[in-house]
Design a protein around this motif. Structure first.
Motif, PDB file in Angstrom:
ATOM      1  N   LEU A 378      -6.859 -23.614  43.386  1.00  0.00           N
ATOM      2  CA  LEU A 378      -7.690 -22.318  42.865  1.00  0.00           C
ATOM      3  C   LEU A 378      -8.926 -22.694  42.708  1.00  0.00           C
ATOM      4  O   LEU A 378      -9.505 -23.642  42.160  1.00  0.00           O
ATOM      5  N   SER A 379     -10.053 -21.725  42.827  1.00  0.00           N
ATOM      6  CA  SER A 379     -11.336 -21.795  42.572  1.00  0.00           C
ATOM      7  C   SER A 379     -11.604 -21.032  41.248  1.00  0.00           C
ATOM      8  O   SER A 379     -11.469 -19.874  41.209  1.00  0.00           O
ATOM      9  N   PHE A 380     -12.149 -21.662  40.270  1.00  0.00           N
ATOM     10  CA  PHE A 380     -12.245 -21.138  39.091  1.00  0.00           C
ATOM     11  C   PHE A 380     -13.922 -20.984  38.669  1.00  0.00           C
ATOM     12  O   PHE A 380     -14.420 -22.057  39.179  1.00  0.00           O
ATOM     13  N   SER A 381     -14.251 -20.040  37.962  1.00  0.00           N
ATOM     14  CA  SER A 381     -15.457 -19.975  37.452  1.00  0.00           C
ATOM     15  C   SER A 381     -15.743 -21.068  36.314  1.00  0.00           C
ATOM     16  O   SER A 381     -14.449 -21.548  35.772  1.00  0.00           O
ATOM     17  N   ALA A 382     -16.725 -21.524  35.817  1.00  0.00           N
ATOM     18  CA  ALA A 382     -16.924 -22.932  34.932  1.00  0.00           C
ATOM     19  C   ALA A 382     -16.095 -22.660  33.523  1.00  0.00           C
ATOM     20  O   ALA A 382     -15.455 -23.450  32.813  1.00  0.00           O
ATOM     21  N   ASP A 383     -16.246 -21.267  33.161  1.00  0.00           N
ATOM     22  CA  ASP A 383     -15.495 -20.882  31.774  1.00  0.00           C
ATOM     23  C   ASP A 383     -14.110 -20.423  32.043  1.00  0.00           C
ATOM     24  O   ASP A 383     -13.389 -20.438  31.172  1.00  0.00           O
ATOM     25  N   HIS A 384     -13.649 -20.630  33.125  1.00  0.00           N
ATOM     26  CA  HIS A 384     -12.057 -20.147  33.689  1.00  0.00           C
ATOM     27  C   HIS A 384     -11.562 -18.931  33.373  1.00  0.00           C
ATOM     28  O   HIS A 384     -10.438 -18.523  33.084  1.00  0.00           O
ATOM     29  N   ARG A 385     -12.711 -18.090  33.236  1.00  0.00           N
ATOM     30  CA  ARG A 385     -12.404 -16.527  32.950  1.00  0.00           C
ATOM     31  C   ARG A 385     -12.133 -15.868  34.339  1.00  0.00           C
ATOM     32  O   ARG A 385     -11.593 -14.719  34.468  1.00  0.00           O
ATOM     33  N   TYR A 386     -12.552 -16.406  35.398  1.00  0.00           N
ATOM     34  CA  TYR A 386     -12.581 -15.802  36.985  1.00  0.00           C
ATOM     35  C   TYR A 386     -11.863 -16.790  37.746  1.00  0.00           C
ATOM     36  O   TYR A 386     -12.019 -17.927  37.748  1.00  0.00           O
ATOM     37  N   ALA A 402      -9.551 -12.219  44.269  1.00  0.00           N
ATOM     38  CA  ALA A 402     -10.396 -12.733  43.036  1.00  0.00           C
ATOM     39  C   ALA A 402     -10.380 -11.558  42.023  1.00  0.00           C
ATOM     40  O   ALA A 402     -10.114 -10.433  42.124  1.00  0.00           O
ATOM     41  N   GLY A 403     -10.681 -12.197  40.765  1.00  0.00           N
ATOM     42  CA  GLY A 403     -10.513 -11.506  39.418  1.00  0.00           C
ATOM     43  C   GLY A 403     -10.517 -12.199  38.271  1.00  0.00           C
ATOM     44  O   GLY A 403     -10.475 -13.291  38.294  1.00  0.00           O
ATOM     45  N   ASP A 407      -5.307 -10.805  33.597  1.00  0.00           N
ATOM     46  CA  ASP A 407      -4.993  -9.534  33.878  1.00  0.00           C
ATOM     47  C   ASP A 407      -3.982  -9.390  34.898  1.00  0.00           C
ATOM     48  O   ASP A 407      -3.785  -8.439  35.666  1.00  0.00           O
ATOM     49  N   GLY A 408      -3.091 -10.230  35.271  1.00  0.00           N
ATOM     50  CA  GLY A 408      -2.032 -10.472  36.337  1.00  0.00           C
ATOM     51  C   GLY A 408      -2.605 -11.077  37.766  1.00  0.00           C
ATOM     52  O   GLY A 408      -3.840 -11.484  37.652  1.00  0.00           O
ATOM     53  N   MET A 409      -1.978 -10.726  38.789  1.00  0.00           N
ATOM     54  CA  MET A 409      -2.218 -11.028  40.137  1.00  0.00           C
ATOM     55  C   MET A 409      -3.659 -10.612  40.490  1.00  0.00           C
ATOM     56  O   MET A 409      -3.695  -8.955  40.400  1.00  0.00           O
ATOM     57  N   PRO A 410      -4.686 -11.252  40.804  1.00  0.00           N
ATOM     58  CA  PRO A 410      -5.836 -10.468  41.190  1.00  0.00           C
ATOM     59  C   PRO A 410      -5.738  -9.756  42.522  1.00  0.00           C
ATOM     60  O   PRO A 410      -4.819  -9.974  43.318  1.00  0.00           O
TER      61      PRO A 410
END
Length: 682
Positions: A378-386, A402-403, A407-410
């Motif tokens: 999986l590809s995450f943002s650096a803060d792992h929020r997305y 993406a999401g 918040d559940g499945m993007p």
């Protein structure tokens, strides 16, 4: 899994394959051609990369068989092609990697090249795009070989990647093997090493030793060190004995073996390691260790070892899922993408010194996906929020999802394949218990299902055996799901030896190939027949690789299947041991070499009980298969033909374990569909 020594194979293929290709195809059912045409419309999404700040999204999608790069906002809006291509499908661009500044995107492109690379195609080079400027991509370096797995150092000063200088083939046992000529095991050895480039461009440096083949690597948080999994050459053969190393990120730097599974004590002894990942504080390295049959098909327990070395600790001992990919979110927490009962689920784990404990499941994917970097990556943002990834299911063709995390499945943020609709029936999970094991499989209903009718059923066994079947949109090429479109139930099983029930379940078929896993599968067929109207007198069996072995072996144990299609199978483990070039994979599964314990190999060899086979069998294989050598298919076909069992063998020229020629991809599926139509009549 598997690789051949084929001294007589080119001559045999030349004599037999053209006749088979010309003469053995039955009249084509018009539904088959329509199905193949529909499957051919899918545009594959090969990579997804979310920028570290979570604001931009890049993905690689194929157009007319060529990969190209798209760039968009994180929600998929403002999508547009980037790179050197003037129009989609004219050249190949891929391998995207975001710099830590979230502004620069590195990638590989052959669009401006005039130099020949592997297989006569144009040589790709490394480029970098400033996504906030209007300038053309900057040419970082000129290459002469195969490059992949681009990764920026955390400080953004250096780009590293895996590189095979002077490569003649893709670095994978799944690729078509080189001709077996010259001094075998000495001449023509190709070495994959870690190479680095300065962020502003310059001379390429290969930093790992020339006699060590590197499979995976990761940067330390200080950007001064790398951890990597490597083994002596040849690389195709030795992944199963690879060690974890740590060294400075410079040429000729000293290196230290952090973990050697061949000598370590405890549950990791003799097993495989993958996905080394530094903790954010740089104090330790986590990795996945387990019984794995293919490099890239990752599953096992999560282990941790001090970055300075020492005894590895199993953080997830006794869990009943299979971690396949993970990332650190803090020194005390992980996000883990794991296989559970035939589905992928993202879970949070808390980490102590000697234990990782699952806290909650964030979402379960309805299909199979990833970012292209690794199995279930999986590809995450650096803060792992997305988070972002590609996914498909049996209901929805491939799209980018993406999401926000939590918040559940993007949701899907693209509509690349939105016009495609399934021509097969619905799919549902089936679970049953057998001999103390909990087992799961996927049942696909016939298209236009009528519960008042009785239907034939095709049973599919996946490759590996260390793998799992999860629902995904089929493409042109061999697979079981398309049989549903022609009026069959399709049952895809995850018997013992599969991922999804914990490491003990994966190891339950060691030294027992074809027995316990077949009993699990037959018990699953019984469970399905109690649920839906399957005609037990019209059962078919198929599979590829390990599934090809099972398709050859099962008819020696049961007459329940009335037709078989065996793809890239293994008929004789004893002769196979001497034919293949990746024999290292076999010892963890069989417990010893064939020279030390021939009986355990004989026990699971179909050829030793071949006279029990009465089932009409189509056999298909690539002429240059580097995992399941074509002579194994010849041996099985020769025996059936001698015994008067209806059989057909088709050898596809220049193909490896995975077929690349679109014409061959269509042909192999068409032949399989025709075979079942003939022997499991509607």
């Amino acid at each position: 899994m598997l690789k051949p020594s084929r001294l007589l194979l080119p001559l045999m293929a030349a004599l037999i394959a053209p006749v088979a290709l010309a003469d053995t195809r039955d009249a084509t059912d018009p539904r088959i051609e329509a199905l193949l045409t529909q499957l051919g419309k899918v545009r594959d999404i090969n990579e997804v990369a979310l920028s570290p700040d979570g604001h931009q999204l890049a993905w690689v999608v194929e157009t007319q068989g060529k990969p190209g790069i798209m760039l968009a906002d994180a929600d998929g809006k403002q999508a547009h092609s980037v790179g050197l291509a003037t129009k989609p499908g004219e050249c190949s661009e891929y391998g995207v990697a975001w710099a830590p500044d979230s502004q620069h995107l590195a990638f590989l492109s052959n669009c401006a090249s005039t130099r020949a690379g592997m297989g006569g195609s144009k040589q790709p080079d490394v480029y970098m795009l400033d996504t906030q400027a209007q300038a053309k991509p900057f040419h970082l370096s000129r290459l002469n070989g195969y490059a992949h797995a681009l990764s920026w150092s955390p400080d953004g000063k250096t780009l590293a990647f895996l590189y095979v200088e002077g490569a003649t083939r893709r670095a994978s046992a799944l690729a078509a093997a080189k001709p077996s000529i010259g001094e075998i095991g000495v001449e023509g050895i190709e070495v994959q090493r870690i190479a680095t480039l300065p962020a502003q461009g310059g001379a390429l440096q290969q930093i790992t030793p020339g006699g060590s083949y590197v499979y995976e690597f990761s940067w330390a948080p200080d950007s001064a060190r790398v951890a990597y999994v490597a083994a002596p050459t040849p690389g195709d053969n030795n992944w199963w004995i690879a060690q974890l190393y740590v060294q400075g990120a410079q040429p000729n730097a000293s290196r230290k073996s952090a973990v050697d599974p061949n000598t370590v004590s405890g549950p990791l002894h003799g097993l495989q390691i993958a996905l080394p990942r530094w903790s954010p504080d740089g104090s330790r390295i986590a990795f996945i260790g387990g019984l794995m049959s293919d490099q890239g098909s990752t599953g096992g327990d999560i282990y941790s070892v001090s970055a300075s070395g020492g005894a590895p600790v199993n953080l997830t001992s006794g869990i009943h899922v299979t971690p396949s990919w993970f990332t650190w979110t803090s020194p005390q927490s992980l996000l883990v993408n794991q296989v559970s009962n035939g589905s992928a689920q993202l879970a949070e784990y808390s980490v102590q010194a000697d234990r990782a404990q699952q806290q909650r499941v964030l979402f379960t994917e309805p299909g199979y996906g990833g970012d292209g970097s690794a199995m279930l990556g999986l590809s995450f943002s650096a803060d792992h929020r997305y988070v972002a990834f590609e996914q498909s299911s049996l209901d929805v063709a491939p799209e980018v999802y993406a999401g926000p995390v939590g918040d559940g499945m993007p949701h899907a943020v693209t509509a690349i394949n939105a016009e495609l609709k399934p021509s097969w029936g619905k799919a549902e999970s089936v679970e049953w218990n057998n001999e103390g094991f909990h087992v799961q499989g996927w049942l696909v209903y016939p298209a236009n299902y009528d519960p008042s009718k009785r239907y034939p059923m095709v049973v599919n066994v996946h490759g590996g055996p260390s793998a799992a079947v999860m629902p995904r949109w089929p493409s042109v090429g061999y697979g079981a799901v398309p049989f549903s479109a022609l009026g069959y139930f399709v049952f895809m099983t995850n018997p013992r030896g599969s991922y999804g029930q914990g490491e003990a379940f994966v190891q339950a078929n060691r030294k027992d190939f074809g027995y316990g896993d077949l009993r699990d599968t037959l018990a699953g067929v019984d469970a399905v027949e109690k649920k839906v109207p399957v005609d037990d007198h019209r059962l078919g069996l198929t599979g590829w690789s390990y599934g090809g072995f099972m398709s050859m072996f099962a008819p020696t144990q049961t007459q329940r299947f009335r037709a078989v299609v065996a793809g890239a199978g293994i008929a004789n483990w004893q002769s196979y041991y001497g034919q293949n070039l990746i024999d290292q994979w076999m010892i963890p599964f069989f417990g010893a070499s064939v020279y030390d314990d021939p009986a355990v190999y004989a026990k699971s060899s179909a050829i030793n009980v071949i006279k029990k086979v009465k089932t009409p069998t189509l056999i298909v294989v690539g002429e240059r298969d580097a995992e399941c050598p074509a002579p194994q298919s010849f041996e099985y076909w020769h025996a059936l033909r001698t015994l008067g069992v209806p059989t057909s063998l088709v050898v596809y020229p220049n193909e490896g374990h995975h077929f690349n020629n679109p014409a061959n991809q269509r042909d192999v599926l068409q032949r399989a569909l025709n075979w079942f139509e003939k022997y499991l009549p509607q």
